[in-house]
Each structure stands twice: as C-alpha cells, then as structure tokens.
Design an enzyme around this catalytic site. Structure first.
Site, PDB file in Angstrom:
ATOM      1  NE  ARG A 171      -3.698  -2.378   0.150  1.00  0.00           N
ATOM      2  CZ  ARG A 171      -3.377  -3.486  -0.543  1.00  0.00           C
ATOM      3  NH1 ARG A 171      -2.323  -3.494  -1.335  1.00  0.00           N
ATOM      4  NH2 ARG A 171      -4.123  -4.555  -0.470  1.00  0.00           N
ATOM      5  CB  SER A 220      -8.992  -1.438   3.880  1.00  0.00           C
ATOM      6  OG  SER A 220      -9.575  -2.594   3.338  1.00  0.00           O
ATOM      7  CD  GLU A 290      -5.414  -0.138   2.937  1.00  0.00           C
ATOM      8  OE1 GLU A 290      -6.067  -0.263   1.888  1.00  0.00           O
ATOM      9  OE2 GLU A 290      -5.117  -1.106   3.660  1.00  0.00           O
TER      10      GLU A 290
END
Length: 297
Positions: A171, A220, A290
């Site tokens: 990520r 998320s 995130e």
C-alpha cells in the site's frame, strides 16, 4: 489566494469548493480551490505557472480518504472525463487514464480477453489512486500488473515512470513529491471473456457479502500488519460496532469505519485513533492507517 493570483485555465476552477460531496465518507471541509482540468495540457500549464509555494493535491473518487473539517489549503485537482478513458494499447496491455475506475479497467480487460486484472474490479477508486497506493485485493496488487505510469510533476513537466521506479511496498509507492498520476499501462495475460467475467462476479459477490458497501465508508481503514489481519485485531480488541458521535466501527467488517449519517471528520478520525489505542493495548500491535487523512483539523 485570489483568482488574479492563479493561472488562467480552460477547465473549471472553483473557490472554497465543498469536498464532502466528493468523498465516500461525505464529511469534511472545503478545498481552497478545486481545479478540474480540461485536458492534460491544461493541467500542465496550470502547474507550470502556479506559485511553487501553493500546495497541490490530487483527488480521485475520494474512497480512501478523510478530508479534515478545516478543509484543504491550496489547490485540489480532480481529473474528470478527459482522464477516464481505457483502451487496448498493445498485446495484453491496457492504456488507462488516471480518472478511470477499477470497474471500467477490469471490464475493458474482459472485453479484450485480458485476464489478471479482475481484482481491480474490487478496488473502490480510480487508476491514479490505486497506482499511488499500490492498491490490491483478492490476491492481486497493482505492482503485479503495472507496466509504467505517466505523471505530471509539480513544475508541469510530464514523465513516464516504469514500475521499478515506484519502489512499491504494501500500500505504498515512492512517487515523486507532488506528482499527479495522469495515465497508466496495465498488462495481464491471455484469458477467455466468460472466465474473466466469472472471476469478476466471484469477487463482486465476496465483497458484497463481507463489506458494508451501501454505507458511507472509506474502505479498508488500517493496513494488515505482518502476520496479522487488521479486522481480526480490531475485533479481538472489542471494537466491533464501537461508536463515537456519528462514527461507527462496522459490525459487518471491523476494518471499515462508517459515517452513520451525522459524523464529522474529527469524529471519524478520533474513532480510528481510539481503535488503534485499544488494539495496541490488547495485542501490542500498532495499526497503521491505510486511509489517507488530509487537510486542517
């Protein structure tokens, strides 16, 4: 910053533009300026002539984002229809504008018999966002399929960066500071449209069953720490359904925060921090956000 201080544009430049309607959480303040460029040349000219001290931020679908209640200083750039095209450019390769959705990319891949891009169907966002974040789901990551991407740098210059230059990790990418992704090439493998569609349907059904897709959410919330699943740590810390003001930890999927209708961004972010505190207390694991958090409190 007055209109006079800004470069002339062919696209749309809006002062004090509310960002809440443009992000999934439906909360947060305004952009000092919102710029929707007409095309690539418009974006380049604008950045080239803009005072280098003015901060610039790109906004995609606003799916993985908390815009703080004090708004975003400087210029928020939103790429529209001119940047949302997807076409086959070479064998098993798609040329995608940064404003194109994951659904459009995966559907175009299917129509051209290109497998391996089905997972993009499940990433709620645009090409620009998931190239920046190394978006991934259902066993696939952008780093596995990206050939290269075009970025406009803060000085207005256009550069093509091969996937190796992004130094992808989980990520995360090392895009140059202030770079705006405007296009990307993805390469898959040969496949049969029916089988590709079946895989997209499977992913779609799995998401529908496990995630609160009908809610005001940000996708998320926390990255999965090494050897752990974020949702499990949140659940074990007793946070399922936890509320703070109008913000709530989803009961359906504990790695999702929800705006139940009246939450401001401060409540959503504070709830996330409370979840992090409880998880650290229970398991000793420090969860990393995130979701991007931008702007002034």
């Amino acid at each position: 910053m007055t209109t006079a201080a800004l470069p002339k544009v062919s696209g749309k430049l809006t002062p004090n533009a509310p960002l809440a309607p443009l992000v999934w959480f439906k909360s947060g303040g305004a952009a000092e300026w919102l710029f929707e460029p007409k095309d690539l040349a418009d974006l380049q000219a604008f950045l080239r002539e803009l005072d280098p001290a003015v901060p610039v931020m790109a906004l995609g679908l606003g799916s993985n984002l908390i815009v703080r209640d004090g708004g975003v200083p400087g210029v928020v750039v939103r790429l529209g229809k001119a940047f949302a095209k997807v076409s086959k450019s070479a064998d098993l390769t798609l040329d995608c504008g940064a404003g194109a959705s994951g659904i459009l990319v995966s559907s175009t891949a299917r129509d051209n018999g290109i497998a391996g891009l089905e997972f993009l169907r499940s990433i709620p966002g645009t090409v620009g966002g998931f190239v920046r974040m190394n978006g991934g789901a259902y066993g696939g990551e952008v780093k596995d399929v990206l050939v290269d991407c075009d970025v406009v740098l803060r000085d207005g210059s256009l550069r093509t960066l091969p996937v190796a230059d992004l130094h992808y990790t989980y990520r995360h990418s090392e895009l140059p500071e202030g770079a705006i992704v405007v296009a990307a090439r993805f390469r898959g493998r040969a496949g049969v449209p029916d089988a590709i569609q079946a895989e997209m349907d499977r992913i779609s059904a799995s998401r529908e069953a496990s995630q609160p897709l009908r809610s005001k959410t940000g996708g998320s919330t926390f990255k999965n720490p090494d050897g752990h699943k974020a949702w499990q740590l949140v659940d074990e810390a007793g946070c399922r359904g936890l509320t703070l003001g109008g913000a709530q930890v989803s009961e359906k999927h504990t790695n999702f925060l929800l705006n139940t209708g009246s939450a401001n961004s401060a409540e959503i972010e504070a709830l996330g921090e409370e979840v992090r505190r409880r998880v650290r207390e229970k398991s000793g694991v420090a969860l990393e956000w995130e979701i991007q958090r931008v702007g002034r409190p």
